[in-house]
Write a protein that holds these residues in place. Structure first.
Motif, mmCIF file in Angstrom:
data_model
loop_
_atom_site.group_PDB
_atom_site.id
_atom_site.type_symbol
_atom_site.label_atom_id
_atom_site.label_comp_id
_atom_site.label_asym_id
_atom_site.label_seq_id
_atom_site.Cartn_x
_atom_site.Cartn_y
_atom_site.Cartn_z
ATOM 1 N N ARG A 133 -7.907 5.526 -2.751
ATOM 2 C CA ARG A 133 -8.967 4.873 -1.974
ATOM 3 C C ARG A 133 -9.580 5.829 -0.974
ATOM 4 N N GLY A 189 0.840 -1.188 0.000
ATOM 5 C CA GLY A 189 0.000 0.000 0.000
ATOM 6 C C GLY A 189 0.873 1.235 0.000
ATOM 7 N N LEU A 198 -6.984 0.267 3.450
ATOM 8 C CA LEU A 198 -6.030 -0.149 2.414
ATOM 9 C C LEU A 198 -5.692 -1.623 2.550
ATOM 10 N N PRO A 204 -3.238 -0.261 -3.682
ATOM 11 C CA PRO A 204 -4.176 0.707 -3.111
ATOM 12 C C PRO A 204 -3.393 1.813 -2.416
#
Length: 316
Positions: free
Chosen positions: A109, A59, A309, A78
């Motif tokens: 996100r 992430g 995430l 993400p």
């Protein structure tokens, strides 16, 4: 989860301090967080190459949609973004930058804005669904160095013409060479004004405590941590009346606002002569920071967002 965190990391700046604090929040939840300076990367491809290393990142997070967020556009990971004041105050004025920022916000996100007004402006200018943007003010925690000396500023024979005790000390890193040269030239002609190199956060807090007031004359701010830190240290603040400052300073209550040099002088004189006013803004400023800028709440917010995430990464 292994997280890449991109931010502008010029030493001893507000961006650096904010990024380090958020990194600690992420790691306190059990994640691994690698904080990197955007200056280390030339393109999104450079970041994409980094995250593919073994073990790979899972992430990413970035402060500033354009300066840092654009470097995440090639990622399949993400990621989340945090608005900086420059994003909405300056970068959206450039059409090319605005297009990139829209792309970043669309792919992110989640996004974090420091104030409700910043969120509203971002939703309007960048056309984002409000469910994606969270409001989380900066968490403030001050720590004063045990010793700090002002001797270096007391060697000049030039003092303020009206009151020898009224001096202005400008502390900070030389980030913009052109602006630095301009400021240095002005200071050389001004009596009672001194420039100082950047200090550690603890030394800066100690310096604040020894001042009559802290001034913020910026023409563009998202949320000034220096203002909030001064309030937390029970030091009055005098700040330029711009949206980012007015979002945290209520005139005559938590601090004083000014819009011109003449008004700055007037408000400074009020603060010097009115002890009741000074006590009120100190008391109200401290209470405001305690109620609205909790490090604990900030930590909990970022930990929840990292969980979002993590779940997305796990599902994909």
């Amino acid at each position: 989860m292994k997280v890449l965190f991109l931010a502008c990391l010029s030493p001893k700046t507000g961006n650096h301090t904010t990024a380090e604090r958020i990194r600690s929040h992420i790691e306190s939840a059990g994640h691994s967080c690698e904080l990197r300076d955007v200056a280390d990367f030339h393109s999104p491809a450079d970041v994409a190459h980094l995250v593919s290393q073994n073990p790979p990142f899972e992430g990413a997070l970035a402060i500033h949609l354009f300066k840092a967020g654009r470097l995440l556009l090639d990622l399949r990971l993400p990621f989340g973004v945090i608005f900086g004041g420059t994003d909405i105050n300056e970068d959206v004025k450039d059409e090319q930058k605005r297009v990139v920022m829209k792309q970043v916000l669309l792919k992110a996100r989640f996004a974090v804005a420091f104030t409700e007004k910043l969120k509203e402006e971002a939703e309007f200018v960048l056309v984002s669904p409000d469910s994606k943007i969270y409001v989380q003010p900066q968490g403030i925690q001050t720590e004063e160095a045990e010793q700090f000396c002002w001797t270096e500023f007391l060697r000049s024979s030039e003092w303020h013409s009206e009151n020898l005790h009224n001096i202005l000390i400008i502390i900070g890193p030389k980030v913009d060479p052109a602006l630095t040269a301009e400021v240095e030239a002005v200071v050389q002609r001004a009596a009672g004004v001194f420039l100082a190199q950047e200090r550690s956060q603890q030394e800066l807090h100690a310096a604040m405590k020894r001042c009559f007031a802290v001034v913020n004359s910026s023409v563009s701010e998202g949320m000034s941590a220096a203002i909030l830190e001064a309030m937390d240290l029970r030091v009055p603040v005098l700040v330029r009346n711009i949206p980012g400052n007015a979002a945290v300073v209520k005139h005559g209550v938590t601090g004083l606002l000014f819009s011109s040099p003449q008004e700055f002088v007037h408000q400074s004189q009020r603060l010097l002569s009115d002890q009741e006013l000074r006590e009120r803004v100190v008391r109200s400023g401290k209470l405001y920071v305690e109620e609205h800028h909790s490090v604990k709440e900030e930590r909990e917010t970022y930990q929840r967002l990292m969980d979002k995430l993590h779940k997305v990464q796990f599902l994909t």
